[in-house]
Design an enzyme around this catalytic site. Sequence first.
Site: not given
Ligand code: NAD
Length: 311
Positions: A73, A91, A145, A159
Site C-alpha cells: 500500500l 520510485k 502517480y 511477476y
Molecule cells: P496514506 O498517505 O495515508 O498512506 C500511504 C502510506 O505509505 C503512508 O503511511 C506513507 O508514509 C507510506 N509510504 C509512502 N511511500 C513510502 C515508501 N517509499 N516506503 C515506505 N512507506 C511509504 O494514503 P492512503 O489513502 O492510505 O493510501 C494507501 C494506498 O492506497 C496508496 O498506495 C494509494 O495510492 C492507494 N489508494 C488510496 C485511495 C484513497 O482514496 N484513499 C485511492 C486510490 C488508491
Amino acid sequence: MRIAVTGGAGFLGSHLCDRLLKDGHQVVAVDNFITGRPSNIAHLAGQNDIQFIEHDVSRFIDIEGHVDFVMHLASPASPVDFERYPIQILKVGALGTHNALGLAKAKGAGFFLASTSEVYGDPLVNPQPESYWGNVNPVGIRGVYDEAKRFAEAITMAYHRYHGVDTRIVRIFNTYGPRMRVDDGRVMPSFISQAMRGEPLTVYGEGQQTRSFCYYQDLIEGFVRLVHSGEHFPVNIGNGNEITILELAQTIIRVIGSSSQIVYKPLPQDDPRLRRPDVSRAERILGWTATVSLEEGVRKTVEYFKTNERI
Ligand code: NAD
Ligand code: UDP
C-alpha cells in the site's frame, strides 16, 4: 498468516493492520512516514502479533522469517503530493513495487497491490469497468502517480505470469474516513475540517466534476475478500454513488450543520471530470458491495476529527 503491509502507518494501511490482527493474522508493518503517522498505529504498540519496521520500501526490503502475503500500500496518494513528492511517488510505484514483489517471490508469498482509479485518468467512459484502458496524460502533474500505478500493475502481472507469484490487484476509488490527516489535501478531510471551522469550503472549478466516495470499512472488507479470492486481474472497489463536488460540499455543510459558505478556486490541471466505479466484477467475484452511506461515513469521520485532531 504472517502478512507484510507496506504503508502500514497510513490511513488505509493502519486500518488494514487492525483488520488483519482482528482476523487472527500476524502483521509486519513497514512505513517511512512520508505521509503516514506513528499515531495511526500507536494503539497497536506492545501487541505480540505486530512488528513495525521504519523503512523506505523503494530500497531493498529485508524481513526475517516466513511471510505468507505481502500487501503493498506504500505510496503518497493525495493530489497535493503529486507536486510535493513526484520522484518519491514514481520510485515507490516502480522500485517499491519491484522490491515488494521480490520479497513475495523470495518468501513464496502471495502479493496484493493497492492500485487506483487514477489508472483510468480522465475517463472517456463512465462508469469505469476494469476492461477500460484509460485516458492518462503521462507528462501532466498527475502523471507521476498515474503512470507509477500503471507500471505497478504491469510488473505485478509480469511477476504473476513469468514467476508464478500469486498476485492480486485492487483499483481503489476515492476512499475516506478516520485517520486521514486534516491537512492531507484530499477533498474529504479538506471540506470536513473547513466546515467544522466555519471557514469557506474551497470548491475547485465549478464543482461539476464527479467522484464516488467509499467509507474505509467497506474498502477493507473488499481487500480481505480479494486476498481470499484467487483473482489475478484487477478488481475495482468503490462506492457506486456518484456525486458532484459541489453536491459533496453541500452535503457536508448540511450533515455538520455548519454556517460555512462555498468559494470557487481554479480547477487543477487534468482533474478528472468524471469518476464512478463499475463494481459488477467485485459483486460477482467477491460477493462485495458498499454498505455505508455518505451521510453516515461523513458523520463518523467528523466524530474522529472532533476527538483526535486540532481543528
Ligand atoms: P496514506 O498517505 O495515508 O498512506 C500511504 C502510506 O505509505 C503512508 O503511511 C506513507 O508514509 C507510506 N509510504 C509512502 N511511500 C513510502 C515508501 N517509499 N516506503 C515506505 N512507506 C511509504 O494514503 P492512503 O489513502 O492510505 O493510501 C494507501 C494506498 O492506497 C496508496 O498506495 C494509494 O495510492 C492507494 N489508494 C488510496 C485511495 C484513497 O482514496 N484513499 C485511492 C486510490 C488508491
Ligand atoms: N477538490 C476541491 N476542493 C478541495 C480539494 C479537492 O474541489 O479543497 C476537488 C478536486 O479538484 C477533485 C475532487 O475534489 O475534483 C477530489 O479531489 P481529491 O484531492 O480528493 O482526489 P482526486 O479524486 O482528484 O484524486
